[in-house]
Design an enzyme around this catalytic site. Structure first.
Site, PDB file in Angstrom:
ATOM      1  N   ASP A  95       0.620  -1.319   0.072  1.00 47.99           N
ATOM      2  CA  ASP A  95       0.134  -0.003  -0.098  1.00 47.99           C
ATOM      3  C   ASP A  95       0.900   1.466   0.094  1.00 47.99           C
ATOM      4  O   ASP A  95       0.504   2.208   0.699  1.00 47.99           O
ATOM      5  CB  ASP A  95      -1.028  -0.039   1.093  1.00 47.99           C
ATOM      6  CG  ASP A  95      -2.345  -0.954   1.121  1.00 47.99           C
ATOM      7  OD1 ASP A  95      -2.580  -0.947  -0.186  1.00 47.99           O
ATOM      8  OD2 ASP A  95      -2.830  -1.297   1.715  1.00 47.99           O
ATOM      9  N   ASP A 155      -7.556  -3.921  -4.726  1.00 47.76           N
ATOM     10  CA  ASP A 155      -7.045  -2.523  -4.280  1.00 47.76           C
ATOM     11  C   ASP A 155      -5.819  -2.031  -4.719  1.00 47.76           C
ATOM     12  O   ASP A 155      -5.552  -0.633  -5.012  1.00 47.76           O
ATOM     13  CB  ASP A 155      -7.135  -2.580  -2.674  1.00 47.76           C
ATOM     14  CG  ASP A 155      -7.932  -3.726  -1.910  1.00 47.76           C
ATOM     15  OD1 ASP A 155      -8.283  -4.652  -2.295  1.00 47.76           O
ATOM     16  OD2 ASP A 155      -8.084  -3.551  -0.850  1.00 47.76           O
TER      17      ASP A 155
HETATM   18  N1  GLY Z   1      -7.418  -1.690   0.906  1.00 49.22           N
HETATM   19  C1  GLY Z   1      -7.891  -2.499   2.082  1.00 49.22           C
HETATM   20  C2  GLY Z   1      -9.561  -2.190   2.433  1.00 49.22           C
HETATM   21  O1  GLY Z   1     -10.084  -1.273   1.419  1.00 49.22           O
HETATM   22  O2  GLY Z   1     -10.051  -2.304   3.411  1.00 49.22           O
END
Ligand code: GLY
Length: 383
Positions: A95, A155
């Site tokens: 992330d 994501d």
């Molecule tokens: N990227 C993790 C979520 O959207 O919870």
């Protein structure tokens, strides 16, 4: 947009900026966590994958108001993001875009902050270390190469702009090449024939062959987790922005239409699209905010009629968020958007309940980004 709609957005935008400014008293040197408890975030360290959203909100409010306190707060945060990547503090995951675009890329773009630029480039290098040649994707979490973690997640499309930005800034094509490869792999595997999406997709570590789609935060493997679908909306818009591949326009429309067609009457998504009107399952307002931003981004590249269609849909979502979820009174919450859900346990996933029917910090950020996009000519922090 109509006059009434514009007034509604303007009032909400003013309120959100006021609430962010007020929250800087509490979060001057600290960060809100991913989710509130009883609608209040408790100040803590810069550790979650979500800390960049807070700083992003502060930058958005600074762009709106020019208030020096906001700029100072964001600059303090940028120093801590630099420390965090230098010390490798909570960065062993994919992330890096969520963390470093709304905080440090924004700082560089808005104010020429070189520490922000350097930190974001280190974050891009860190993300590059998670690329798996076998399968051609960025591994989201866990020990690199381990069979039980050999997967991508939808994501991660949102983390790719950091790599395109790194190529633009350094002139080194390696970042964009890996981003392009990951996007191709993701698009080939996570969209189902009915235009819903898998949250995560496993590959064989020996051969790189696709294995299976599995949920992490959705209700079940075959359902459409609302936020995953929303990441797909915004992620495919950004994929098209960088790659100008017509197939991604088609994917954007398919994934977005699925999202819109599965909304309940009041337009605030349930946390998983297995649920709709009549269910007492919680909502995830953040999904609507993310999808609205994705539609507004994609509208820049679509032919006029389609652009108008998705812009109007985004406006309807934001109106619904203002009506059903927006915080107007700081005594109720120190966030911006109620009725988010981080994770909800189900008989078919492995998540504990976390931030259920709470504010979630990315929901606040994307709500503010959506209002900004609707009311200003805004240069995104994502690239
Ligand atoms: N990227 C993790 C979520 O959207 O919870």
């Amino acid at each position: 947009m109509g006059k009434k709609q514009k007034e509604c957005f303007t009032k909400a935008y003013d309120t959100a900026a006021d609430l962010i400014l007020k929250a800087t008293d509490e979060f001057a040197e600290k960060f809100p966590p991913s989710a509130s408890v009883d609608h209040f975030y408790q100040p803590g360290p810069n550790r979650d994958w979500t800390a960049g959203f807070w700083t992003g909100e502060v930058w958005l409010a600074w762009e709106k108001t020019g208030n020096e306190k906001l700029k100072k707060t964001a600059e303090i945060d940028v120093k801590d993001f630099y420390r965090r990547i230098k010390e490798r503090d909570g960065v062993d995951h994919h992330d890096m875009g969520f963390l470093y675009c709304p905080s440090c890329v924004a700082a560089w773009k808005l104010t020429g902050n070189t520490m922000g630029k350097e930190a974001a480039l280190m974050a891009a290098d860190n993300l590059m270390g998670r690329f798996q040649e076998k399968g051609q994707f960025f591994q989201a979490w866990g020990e690199l190469g381990a069979k039980d973690n050999y997967r991508l997640i939808i994501d991660c499309l949102m983390n790719m702009p950091l790599l395109f930005w790194a190529t633009e800034v350094t002139g080194d094509q390696k970042y964009a090449e890996k981003a392009q490869a990951h996007i191709k792999t993701a698009m080939q595997n996570i969209i189902r024939p009915d235009n819903s999406t898998y949250h995560t997709f496993f590959f064989d570590p020996e051969t790189g062959a696709p294995v299976k789609g599995v949920t992490h935060q959705g209700y079940r493997d075959g359902s459409a987790w609302a936020r995953g679908q929303a990441w797909g909306v915004y992620g495919s818009a950004l994929a098209y922005k960088f790659l100008k591949n017509d197939a991604y326009v088609d994917i954007f429309c398919r994934v977005t239409d699925y999202f819109l067609e599965h909304l309940p009457e009041d337009k605030i998504p349930y946390w998983d699209f297995d649920f709709t009107d009549g269910s007492d399952e919680p909502r995830d307002s953040s999904s609507a905010a993310i999808a609205a931003c994705g539609m507004l981004e994609m509208s820049k590249y679509l032919p006029q009629e389609k652009a108008r269609h998705y812009t109007e849909k985004a406006e309807e979502l934001v109106e619904a968020l203002i009506r059903e979820c927006a915080v107007t009174d700081p005594a109720v919450s120190n966030g911006l958007l109620l009725h988010g859900t981080y994770a909800k346990s189900s008989p078919y996933n492995t998540c504990p309940d976390l931030g259920v029917d709470e504010c979630v910090i990315w929901g606040d950020y994307f709500y503010m980004e959506a209002l900004t996009r609707l009311l200003r000519d805004w240069e995104p922090y994502w690239y």
